[in-house]
Design an enzyme around this catalytic site. Structure first.
Site, mmCIF file in Angstrom:
data_model
loop_
_atom_site.group_PDB
_atom_site.id
_atom_site.type_symbol
_atom_site.label_atom_id
_atom_site.label_comp_id
_atom_site.label_asym_id
_atom_site.label_seq_id
_atom_site.Cartn_x
_atom_site.Cartn_y
_atom_site.Cartn_z
ATOM 1 C CG ASP A 166 -0.209 0.015 2.559
ATOM 2 O OD1 ASP A 166 -0.822 0.432 3.565
ATOM 3 O OD2 ASP A 166 0.978 -0.368 2.623
ATOM 4 C CG ASP A 224 4.312 0.553 1.996
ATOM 5 O OD1 ASP A 224 3.998 1.406 2.837
ATOM 6 O OD2 ASP A 224 3.699 -0.520 1.847
HETATM 7 O O1 RIB Z 1 1.567 -0.584 10.866
HETATM 8 C C1 RIB Z 1 2.582 -0.305 9.913
HETATM 9 C C2 RIB Z 1 2.145 -0.707 8.547
HETATM 10 O O2 RIB Z 1 0.997 0.041 8.169
HETATM 11 C C3 RIB Z 1 3.193 -0.404 7.467
HETATM 12 O O3 RIB Z 1 3.061 -1.331 6.439
HETATM 13 C C4 RIB Z 1 2.804 0.953 6.983
HETATM 14 O O4 RIB Z 1 3.242 1.184 5.638
HETATM 15 C C5 RIB Z 1 1.309 0.838 7.026
HETATM 16 O O5 RIB Z 1 0.896 0.145 5.843
HETATM 17 CA CA CA Z 2 2.763 -0.536 4.158
#
Ligand code: RIB
Ligand code: CA
Length: 339
Positions: free
Chosen positions: A39, A44
């Site tokens: 996402d 990421d």
């Molecule tokens: O809780 C952290 C996660 O949630 C990570 O993957 C961040 O990118 C969000 O997607």
């Molecule tokens: Ca993420």
């Protein structure tokens, strides 16, 4: 006409010649096929930079999913990072919302654009397909027994793929899930982590599917992947474009942590999960556990409940990473950002 005797002599000579070649020179190991589901927002993005930089792997596909940010933003950011790293990995568009719930994003944590709202040139790039689920199923079939899956966001695409093609459970070699918390200290409710909380139903399907899951919870980020201002400055001083982007895009996350979570700097849950997927020894201690995901609403929504009781029916067991090597992770970060 070559006589039988001459043929035998030639064959022995050939075999002796081959035997003298060191094994490693005969055939380089085939690259490890990876599929990444993301996402894509600020952490990421750094996880993708680590993957694009890692030798010996072949990213056969990237699927995008709504979570941190709406789907189009996740997709455009993944395309931007791919161009930044001069990768050719195919990027496929996935689910724009959870299985049964409305989408709730984390733009208050990562910024409206998910990348710190620092004006990066994100947008206007074209994905390779609109079918991340189909791409994952095809990759599992084509690389049966070898495909390594890494999930960095809500598990919506994975759940849909499991429903459409249950055989992928056997075809996918491993599934590293950035999600949950192994110590019940959550980041979106007192006991829940964001990726699982966004789509608990998808997480329940995935964690209990029988996939060979290695869960890397937000506790690992909190304990081993917080980047304070000194570390951030030294990473940025590497001086490459990707090093500058990797640090600058964390601007909103750093402010959120200072204001809300109390962490001293920005933390990198997806990059340390990716590092463990790429080099499993960076995860230094694991346990095996039965896990189930609570749905509903309120403080336990999205809680990954571990079950070590001898009583009652048990779902599939998963691996849970409990400790990691910060040194190993930071060395990998420096290597990748210097590329
Ligand atoms: O809780 C952290 C996660 O949630 C990570 O993957 C961040 O990118 C969000 O997607
Ligand atoms: Ca993420």
């Amino acid at each position: 006409m070559i006589s039988r005797r001459m043929f035998a002599k030639g064959a022995i000579k050939g075999a002796l010649a081959l035997a003298s070649v060191p094994v490693f020179a005969r055939a380089a190991a085939a690259p490890r096929p990876f599929f990444i589901d993301s996402d894509t927002a600020s952490d990421d993005a750094v996880a993708l930079i680590l993957a694009f930089a890692e030798p010996g792997i072949d990213i056969v596909g990237i699927g995008t999913v709504a979570g941190n940010v709406p789907l189009d933003s996740a997709t455009q950011t993944a395309l931007y990072v791919r161009e930044l790293c001069r990768s050719k990995a195919p990027i496929h568009v996935g689910a724009d919302r959870p299985l049964t719930r409305d989408l709730e994003t984390a733009q208050d944590v990562h910024g409206k654009d998910g990348m710190g709202d620092v004006g990066l040139p994100i947008g206007g790039r074209k994905p390779d397909s609109e079918d991340a689920v189909g791409a994952l199923i095809e990759a599992a079939r084509r690389h049966a027994g070898k495909l390594e899956l890494v999930t960095l966001g809500p598990l919506t695409n994975i759940a849909v793929a499991l429903r459409r093609a249950p055989e992928i459970v056997k075809q996918i070699k491993s599934c590293t899930v950035m999600g949950g918390v192994s110590d019940y200290v959550g980041n979106i409710t007192p006991v829940s982590e964001f990726n699982i909380w966004v789509d608990p139903e998808a997480a329940e399907i995935t964690l209990r599917s029988g996939l060979a899951i290695d869960m890397v919870g937000w506790d690992i980020s909190r304990k081993y992947a917080v980047i304070d201002d000194n570390d951030a400055a030294s990473l940025r001083a590497i001086g490459t474009e990707r090093a500058k982007v990797a640090v600058d895009c964390q601007k909103v996350l750093r402010a959120f942590n200072e204001r809300v979570s109390g962490l001293k700097g920005f933390d990198l849950p997806d990059p340390i999960a990716m590092a463990i997927a790429l080099r499993p020894s960076i995860g230094t201690r694991r346990r095996q556990d039965h896990a189930s995901v609570l749905g509903g609403e309120g403080p336990t929504r999205g809680m990954v409940m571990f079950d070590e009781s001898p009583i009652g029916p048990k779902g599939a067991q998963i691996g849970v990473v409990e400790e990691a090597s910060r040194d190993g992770f930071m060395a990998m970060m420096r290597e990748a950002l210097a590329r």
